[in-house]
Motif scaffolding. Structure first.
Motif, mmCIF file in Angstrom:
data_model
loop_
_atom_site.group_PDB
_atom_site.id
_atom_site.type_symbol
_atom_site.label_atom_id
_atom_site.label_comp_id
_atom_site.label_asym_id
_atom_site.label_seq_id
_atom_site.Cartn_x
_atom_site.Cartn_y
_atom_site.Cartn_z
ATOM 1 N N ASP A 97 -47.124 70.922 50.698
ATOM 2 C CA ASP A 97 -47.524 69.936 49.613
ATOM 3 C C ASP A 97 -46.898 68.549 49.839
ATOM 4 O OD1 ASP A 97 -49.071 72.052 48.464
ATOM 5 O OD2 ASP A 97 -47.332 72.859 47.678
ATOM 6 N N TYR A 98 -46.141 68.459 50.875
ATOM 7 C CA TYR A 98 -45.464 67.076 50.966
ATOM 8 C C TYR A 98 -46.455 65.998 51.460
ATOM 9 C CZ TYR A 98 -40.510 68.333 51.150
ATOM 10 O OH TYR A 98 -39.212 68.751 50.763
ATOM 11 N N THR A 99 -46.260 64.782 50.888
ATOM 12 C CA THR A 99 -47.006 63.655 51.433
ATOM 13 C C THR A 99 -46.277 62.763 52.430
ATOM 14 O OG1 THR A 99 -47.567 63.374 48.815
ATOM 15 C CG2 THR A 99 -47.880 61.524 50.340
ATOM 16 N N VAL A 100 -47.159 62.495 53.406
ATOM 17 C CA VAL A 100 -46.683 61.677 54.601
ATOM 18 C C VAL A 100 -46.974 60.146 54.372
ATOM 19 C CG1 VAL A 100 -46.739 61.318 57.148
ATOM 20 C CG2 VAL A 100 -47.033 63.789 56.233
ATOM 21 N N GLU A 101 -45.825 59.437 54.360
ATOM 22 C CA GLU A 101 -46.176 57.845 54.432
ATOM 23 C C GLU A 101 -45.584 57.133 55.534
ATOM 24 O OE1 GLU A 101 -44.309 56.590 50.551
ATOM 25 O OE2 GLU A 101 -45.412 57.987 49.511
ATOM 26 N N GLU A 102 -46.235 56.309 56.060
ATOM 27 C CA GLU A 102 -45.643 55.358 57.100
ATOM 28 C C GLU A 102 -45.387 53.828 56.536
ATOM 29 O OE1 GLU A 102 -47.620 55.341 61.076
ATOM 30 O OE2 GLU A 102 -48.596 56.961 60.555
ATOM 31 N N VAL A 103 -44.059 53.724 56.547
ATOM 32 C CA VAL A 103 -43.754 52.355 55.927
ATOM 33 C C VAL A 103 -42.928 51.668 56.765
ATOM 34 C CG1 VAL A 103 -42.095 51.575 53.835
ATOM 35 C CG2 VAL A 103 -43.565 53.660 53.772
ATOM 36 N N GLY A 104 -43.419 50.332 57.302
ATOM 37 C CA GLY A 104 -42.714 49.724 58.038
ATOM 38 C C GLY A 104 -42.472 50.520 59.323
ATOM 39 N N SER A 105 -41.052 50.684 59.840
ATOM 40 C CA SER A 105 -40.878 51.412 60.907
ATOM 41 C C SER A 105 -40.286 52.841 60.786
ATOM 42 C CB SER A 105 -39.630 50.684 61.874
ATOM 43 O OG SER A 105 -38.776 50.595 60.987
ATOM 44 N N SER A 106 -40.913 53.400 59.818
ATOM 45 C CA SER A 106 -40.367 54.660 59.331
ATOM 46 C C SER A 106 -41.419 55.598 58.838
ATOM 47 C CB SER A 106 -39.393 54.656 58.109
ATOM 48 O OG SER A 106 -38.147 54.021 58.292
ATOM 49 N N ILE A 107 -41.464 56.891 59.224
ATOM 50 C CA ILE A 107 -42.336 57.917 58.551
ATOM 51 C C ILE A 107 -41.433 58.574 57.459
ATOM 52 C CG2 ILE A 107 -43.670 60.016 59.227
ATOM 53 C CD1 ILE A 107 -44.102 59.028 61.798
ATOM 54 N N ILE A 108 -41.994 58.923 56.279
ATOM 55 C CA ILE A 108 -41.304 59.439 55.171
ATOM 56 C C ILE A 108 -42.193 60.716 54.705
ATOM 57 C CG2 ILE A 108 -40.504 59.165 52.802
ATOM 58 C CD1 ILE A 108 -40.431 55.927 53.401
ATOM 59 N N LEU A 109 -41.360 61.814 54.685
ATOM 60 C CA LEU A 109 -42.132 63.083 53.939
ATOM 61 C C LEU A 109 -41.656 62.938 52.593
ATOM 62 C CD1 LEU A 109 -42.168 63.064 57.320
ATOM 63 C CD2 LEU A 109 -42.517 65.501 56.641
ATOM 64 N N ARG A 110 -42.425 62.876 51.909
ATOM 65 C CA ARG A 110 -42.188 63.007 50.283
ATOM 66 C C ARG A 110 -42.366 64.465 49.623
ATOM 67 N NH1 ARG A 110 -40.315 58.153 48.902
ATOM 68 N NH2 ARG A 110 -41.188 56.334 49.979
ATOM 69 N N PRO A 111 -41.427 64.903 49.011
ATOM 70 C CA PRO A 111 -41.454 66.079 48.359
ATOM 71 C C PRO A 111 -42.586 66.073 46.993
ATOM 72 C CG PRO A 111 -39.390 65.483 47.791
ATOM 73 C CD PRO A 111 -40.062 64.500 48.972
ATOM 74 N N THR A 116 -47.789 70.212 61.544
ATOM 75 C CA THR A 116 -49.093 69.414 60.819
ATOM 76 C C THR A 116 -48.457 69.567 59.104
ATOM 77 O OG1 THR A 116 -50.463 70.330 62.011
ATOM 78 C CG2 THR A 116 -51.188 69.309 60.220
ATOM 79 N N VAL A 117 -48.348 68.357 58.556
ATOM 80 C CA VAL A 117 -47.948 68.192 57.204
ATOM 81 C C VAL A 117 -49.065 67.323 56.622
ATOM 82 C CG1 VAL A 117 -46.028 67.261 55.503
ATOM 83 C CG2 VAL A 117 -45.604 67.931 57.803
ATOM 84 N N ASN A 118 -49.733 67.962 55.745
ATOM 85 C CA ASN A 118 -50.624 67.272 54.720
ATOM 86 C C ASN A 118 -51.775 66.773 55.720
ATOM 87 O OD1 ASN A 118 -52.201 66.711 52.564
ATOM 88 N ND2 ASN A 118 -50.606 65.711 51.600
ATOM 89 N N GLY A 119 -52.162 67.225 56.727
ATOM 90 C CA GLY A 119 -53.231 66.914 57.492
ATOM 91 C C GLY A 119 -52.990 65.896 58.684
ATOM 92 N N VAL A 120 -51.407 65.433 58.656
ATOM 93 C CA VAL A 120 -51.001 64.484 59.748
ATOM 94 C C VAL A 120 -50.302 65.414 60.830
ATOM 95 C CG1 VAL A 120 -49.319 62.798 60.016
ATOM 96 C CG2 VAL A 120 -50.646 62.673 57.962
ATOM 97 N N VAL A 121 -50.278 65.288 61.914
ATOM 98 C CA VAL A 121 -49.855 65.954 62.949
ATOM 99 C C VAL A 121 -48.741 65.316 63.612
ATOM 100 C CG1 VAL A 121 -50.056 67.170 65.373
ATOM 101 C CG2 VAL A 121 -52.141 67.054 63.800
ATOM 102 N N LEU A 122 -47.548 65.902 63.328
ATOM 103 C CA LEU A 122 -46.458 65.080 63.995
ATOM 104 C C LEU A 122 -45.865 65.455 65.407
ATOM 105 C CD1 LEU A 122 -44.093 65.727 60.732
ATOM 106 C CD2 LEU A 122 -45.218 63.657 61.384
#
Length: 68
Positions: A40-54, A4-10
């Motif tokens: 403290d990472y941010t999870v972003e969904e961009v197009g066909s990717s999921i990005i975990l930003r520090p 679970t990253v910042n409330g998002v379950v992978l």
């Protein structure tokens, strides 16, 4: 284990890839340490990717492709 990253379950496959990579990079020793490292990472969904930003430039950015 599903991370679970910042409330998002992978899902298990993504979690496993992230855990292996962060243990290989020596930022964590155990799967539980990975969740703590990513808290403290941010999870972003961009197009066909999921990005975990520090939270800072020193962190490791992680990009994963979403399955179709």
């Amino acid at each position: 284990m599903n991370l679970t990253v910042n409330g998002v379950v992978l899902n298990q496959k993504r979690s496993s890839l992230i855990i292996k990579e962060l243990i290989r990079e020596a930022v964590a020793e155990h799967p539980q340490d990975v969740e703590e490292y990513l808290k403290d990472y941010t999870v972003e969904e961009v197009g066909s990717s999921i990005i975990l930003r520090p939270p800072s430039v020193e962190g490791i950015q992680i990009s994963l492709f979403k399955s179709s």
